[in-house]
Scaffold this motif. Structure first.
Motif, PDB file in Angstrom:
ATOM      1  N   ARG A 123       0.830  -1.202   0.000  1.00  0.00           N
ATOM      2  CA  ARG A 123       0.000   0.000   0.000  1.00  0.00           C
ATOM      3  C   ARG A 123       0.868   1.257   0.000  1.00  0.00           C
ATOM      4  N   VAL A 124       1.941   1.224   0.772  1.00  0.00           N
ATOM      5  CA  VAL A 124       2.842   2.386   0.824  1.00  0.00           C
ATOM      6  C   VAL A 124       3.490   2.599  -0.539  1.00  0.00           C
ATOM      7  N   MET A 125       3.953   1.539  -1.147  1.00  0.00           N
ATOM      8  CA  MET A 125       4.595   1.653  -2.463  1.00  0.00           C
ATOM      9  C   MET A 125       3.603   2.161  -3.513  1.00  0.00           C
ATOM     10  N   ALA A 126       2.370   1.674  -3.468  1.00  0.00           N
ATOM     11  CA  ALA A 126       1.345   2.126  -4.412  1.00  0.00           C
ATOM     12  C   ALA A 126       1.046   3.616  -4.206  1.00  0.00           C
ATOM     13  N   LEU A 127       0.980   4.035  -2.962  1.00  0.00           N
ATOM     14  CA  LEU A 127       0.729   5.438  -2.652  1.00  0.00           C
ATOM     15  C   LEU A 127       1.883   6.321  -3.128  1.00  0.00           C
ATOM     16  N   LEU A 128       3.114   5.877  -2.908  1.00  0.00           N
ATOM     17  CA  LEU A 128       4.279   6.625  -3.369  1.00  0.00           C
ATOM     18  C   LEU A 128       4.295   6.738  -4.894  1.00  0.00           C
ATOM     19  N   LYS A 129       3.997   5.643  -5.561  1.00  0.00           N
ATOM     20  CA  LYS A 129       3.981   5.636  -7.036  1.00  0.00           C
ATOM     21  C   LYS A 129       2.925   6.607  -7.558  1.00  0.00           C
ATOM     22  N   LYS A 130       1.754   6.599  -6.948  1.00  0.00           N
ATOM     23  CA  LYS A 130       0.670   7.484  -7.370  1.00  0.00           C
ATOM     24  C   LYS A 130       1.048   8.951  -7.149  1.00  0.00           C
ATOM     25  N   GLU A 131       1.602   9.276  -5.979  1.00  0.00           N
ATOM     26  CA  GLU A 131       1.937  10.669  -5.668  1.00  0.00           C
ATOM     27  C   GLU A 131       3.075  11.187  -6.546  1.00  0.00           C
ATOM     28  N   PHE A 132       4.096  10.393  -6.764  1.00  0.00           N
ATOM     29  CA  PHE A 132       5.184  10.827  -7.643  1.00  0.00           C
ATOM     30  C   PHE A 132       4.708  10.946  -9.090  1.00  0.00           C
ATOM     31  N   GLY A 133       3.781  10.094  -9.480  1.00  0.00           N
ATOM     32  CA  GLY A 133       3.192  10.207 -10.825  1.00  0.00           C
ATOM     33  C   GLY A 133       2.460  11.528 -10.987  1.00  0.00           C
TER      34      GLY A 133
END
Length: 100
Positions: A5-15
């Motif tokens: 979940r943390v990795m998905a959130l980071l990927k979304k925010e950096f995107g």
């Protein structure tokens, strides 16, 4: 939160960050400006600390030490005595109570 979940959130925010090109300078420049301005604006020096002085040694080295304390600007001698008396003990207890 689990790792996925943390990795998905980071990927979304950096995107989102790299998608909007106007937001990029703001994200990197604003914290740098805050560090620079706050570094000059904030001072954590404590000055004019009240000190009770009791010089039992009365030598040149003790007078030099007292002079260094008073000339530093951080300490203010509020009371000076040449011997430990009841008044000195009362002052010490009062000073300690203020800080506890």
């Amino acid at each position: 939160m689990n790792k996925q979940r943390v990795m998905a959130l980071l990927k979304k925010e950096f995107g989102q960050l790299f998608k909007d090109k106007k937001l990029l300078p703001l994200v990197f420049v604003a914290p740098v400006l805050q560090l620079v301005f706050m570094g000059f604006a904030a001072s954590l020096d404590v000055k004019n600390i009240s000190v009770v002085l009791c010089d039992l040694d009365k030598t040149e080295s003790s007078r030099d030490l007292i002079e260094k304390f008073t000339n530093s600007g951080y300490f203010t001698i509020e009371y000076s005595t040449e011997r430990i008396t009841a008044r000195f003990r009362i002052t010490l207890t009062t000073t300690r109570r203020q800080w506890h």
